[in-house]
Scaffold this motif. Structure first.
Motif, PDB file in Angstrom:
ATOM      1  N   ALA A  16      11.990   9.034   7.731  1.00 12.62           N
ATOM      2  CA  ALA A  16      12.575   8.050   6.811  1.00 12.62           C
ATOM      3  C   ALA A  16      11.655   6.833   6.748  1.00 12.62           C
ATOM      4  CB  ALA A  16      13.955   7.639   7.299  1.00 12.62           C
ATOM      5  N   PRO A  17      11.594   6.175   5.596  1.00 16.79           N
ATOM      6  CA  PRO A  17      10.765   4.973   5.500  1.00 16.79           C
ATOM      7  C   PRO A  17      11.317   3.871   6.403  1.00 16.79           C
ATOM      8  CG  PRO A  17      12.042   5.272   3.495  1.00 16.79           C
ATOM      9  CD  PRO A  17      12.268   6.484   4.339  1.00 16.79           C
ATOM     10  N   ILE A  18      10.447   2.978   6.798  1.00 12.34           N
ATOM     11  CA  ILE A  18      10.827   1.890   7.695  1.00 12.34           C
ATOM     12  C   ILE A  18      11.007   0.611   6.884  1.00 12.34           C
ATOM     13  CG2 ILE A  18      10.048   0.474   9.630  1.00 12.34           C
ATOM     14  CD1 ILE A  18       8.472   2.948  10.575  1.00 12.34           C
ATOM     15  N   LEU A  19      12.126  -0.051   7.127  1.00  8.98           N
ATOM     16  CA  LEU A  19      12.434  -1.308   6.456  1.00  8.98           C
ATOM     17  C   LEU A  19      11.373  -2.349   6.800  1.00  8.98           C
ATOM     18  CD1 LEU A  19      14.604  -2.923   4.824  1.00  8.98           C
ATOM     19  CD2 LEU A  19      15.605  -3.508   7.034  1.00  8.98           C
ATOM     20  N   PRO A  20      10.816  -3.026   5.791  1.00  7.82           N
ATOM     21  CA  PRO A  20       9.811  -4.049   6.104  1.00  7.82           C
ATOM     22  C   PRO A  20      10.458  -5.233   6.825  1.00  7.82           C
ATOM     23  CG  PRO A  20      10.304  -4.055   3.753  1.00  7.82           C
ATOM     24  CD  PRO A  20      11.040  -2.895   4.352  1.00  7.82           C
ATOM     25  N   ALA A  21       9.678  -5.867   7.663  1.00 11.46           N
ATOM     26  CA  ALA A  21      10.173  -7.031   8.403  1.00 11.46           C
ATOM     27  C   ALA A  21      10.262  -8.234   7.469  1.00 11.46           C
ATOM     28  CB  ALA A  21       9.231  -7.337   9.558  1.00 11.46           C
ATOM     29  N   ALA A  22      11.377  -8.929   7.566  1.00  6.69           N
ATOM     30  CA  ALA A  22      11.558 -10.143   6.768  1.00  6.69           C
ATOM     31  C   ALA A  22      10.678 -11.254   7.327  1.00  6.69           C
ATOM     32  CB  ALA A  22      13.019 -10.569   6.797  1.00  6.69           C
ATOM     33  N   PRO A  23      10.195 -12.129   6.462  1.00 12.04           N
ATOM     34  CA  PRO A  23       9.381 -13.237   6.963  1.00 12.04           C
ATOM     35  C   PRO A  23      10.249 -14.205   7.773  1.00 12.04           C
ATOM     36  CG  PRO A  23       9.776 -13.488   4.610  1.00 12.04           C
ATOM     37  CD  PRO A  23      10.340 -12.163   5.005  1.00 12.04           C
ATOM     38  N   ASP A  24       9.637 -14.847   8.732  1.00  9.40           N
ATOM     39  CA  ASP A  24      10.331 -15.876   9.500  1.00  9.40           C
ATOM     40  C   ASP A  24      10.505 -17.107   8.618  1.00  9.40           C
ATOM     41  OD1 ASP A  24      10.515 -14.412  11.892  1.00  9.40           O
ATOM     42  OD2 ASP A  24       8.477 -14.999  12.459  1.00  9.40           O
ATOM     43  N   PRO A  25      11.534 -17.912   8.866  1.00  6.50           N
ATOM     44  CA  PRO A  25      11.752 -19.106   8.033  1.00  6.50           C
ATOM     45  C   PRO A  25      10.522 -20.026   7.971  1.00  6.50           C
ATOM     46  CG  PRO A  25      13.651 -18.712   9.423  1.00  6.50           C
ATOM     47  CD  PRO A  25      12.587 -17.732   9.848  1.00  6.50           C
ATOM     48  N   GLY A  26       9.775 -20.116   9.038  1.00  5.82           N
ATOM     49  CA  GLY A  26       8.606 -20.989   9.054  1.00  5.82           C
ATOM     50  C   GLY A  26       7.374 -20.404   8.403  1.00  5.82           C
TER      51      GLY A  26
ATOM     52  N   GLU B  54       9.863  -9.391  -1.039  1.00  6.27           N
ATOM     53  CA  GLU B  54      10.700  -8.773  -2.075  1.00  6.27           C
ATOM     54  C   GLU B  54       9.999  -7.561  -2.690  1.00  6.27           C
ATOM     55  OE1 GLU B  54      13.886  -9.200  -3.022  1.00  6.27           O
ATOM     56  OE2 GLU B  54      14.022 -10.583  -1.339  1.00  6.27           O
ATOM     57  N   ALA B  55       8.703  -7.667  -2.918  1.00  7.45           N
ATOM     58  CA  ALA B  55       7.943  -6.534  -3.450  1.00  7.45           C
ATOM     59  C   ALA B  55       7.940  -5.383  -2.441  1.00  7.45           C
ATOM     60  CB  ALA B  55       6.517  -6.954  -3.797  1.00  7.45           C
ATOM     61  N   SER B  56       7.821  -5.710  -1.166  1.00  8.98           N
ATOM     62  CA  SER B  56       7.869  -4.687  -0.114  1.00  8.98           C
ATOM     63  C   SER B  56       9.232  -4.014  -0.083  1.00  8.98           C
ATOM     64  CB  SER B  56       7.578  -5.310   1.254  1.00  8.98           C
ATOM     65  OG  SER B  56       6.282  -5.800   1.316  1.00  8.98           O
ATOM     66  N   LEU B  57      10.299  -4.791  -0.271  1.00  4.94           N
ATOM     67  CA  LEU B  57      11.645  -4.218  -0.306  1.00  4.94           C
ATOM     68  C   LEU B  57      11.812  -3.268  -1.485  1.00  4.94           C
ATOM     69  CD1 LEU B  57      14.132  -7.090   0.602  1.00  4.94           C
ATOM     70  CD2 LEU B  57      13.597  -5.044   1.922  1.00  4.94           C
ATOM     71  N   GLU B  58      11.258  -3.627  -2.629  1.00  8.71           N
ATOM     72  CA  GLU B  58      11.345  -2.746  -3.803  1.00  8.71           C
ATOM     73  C   GLU B  58      10.650  -1.414  -3.522  1.00  8.71           C
ATOM     74  OE1 GLU B  58      10.088  -4.571  -7.464  1.00  8.71           O
ATOM     75  OE2 GLU B  58      11.180  -6.419  -6.983  1.00  8.71           O
TER      76      GLU B  58
END
Length: 66
Positions: free
Chosen positions: A12-22, A38-42
């Motif tokens: 299964a594909p791996i969910l990309p890591a969200a950027p840290d707030p900083g 967002e592009a990675s999520l798409e």
């Protein structure tokens, strides 16, 4: 066989890591880390949809982004 749900060659594909707030500088960059994410999520969602089509019985195929 690629249609085998247990096929280690078709994980299964791996969910990309969200950027840290900083990670965002707040300057309105053209390629802001949030835009890149967002592009990675798409791309992830498209790969997950295709993977689900190949593995319709896999219970772990839920999209954690929805």
């Amino acid at each position: 066989m690629p249609d085998d749900p247990a096929d280690p060659n078709d994980p299964a594909p791996i969910l990309p890591a969200a950027p840290d707030p900083g990670d965002c500088c707040g300057e309105g960059c053209v390629n802001c880390v949030h835009d890149v994410y967002e592009a990675s999520l798409e791309r992830y969602r498209a790969r997950l949809q295709a993977w689900r089509a190949r593995h319709p019985d896999d219970a772990d195929a839920e999209d954690p982004t929805h």
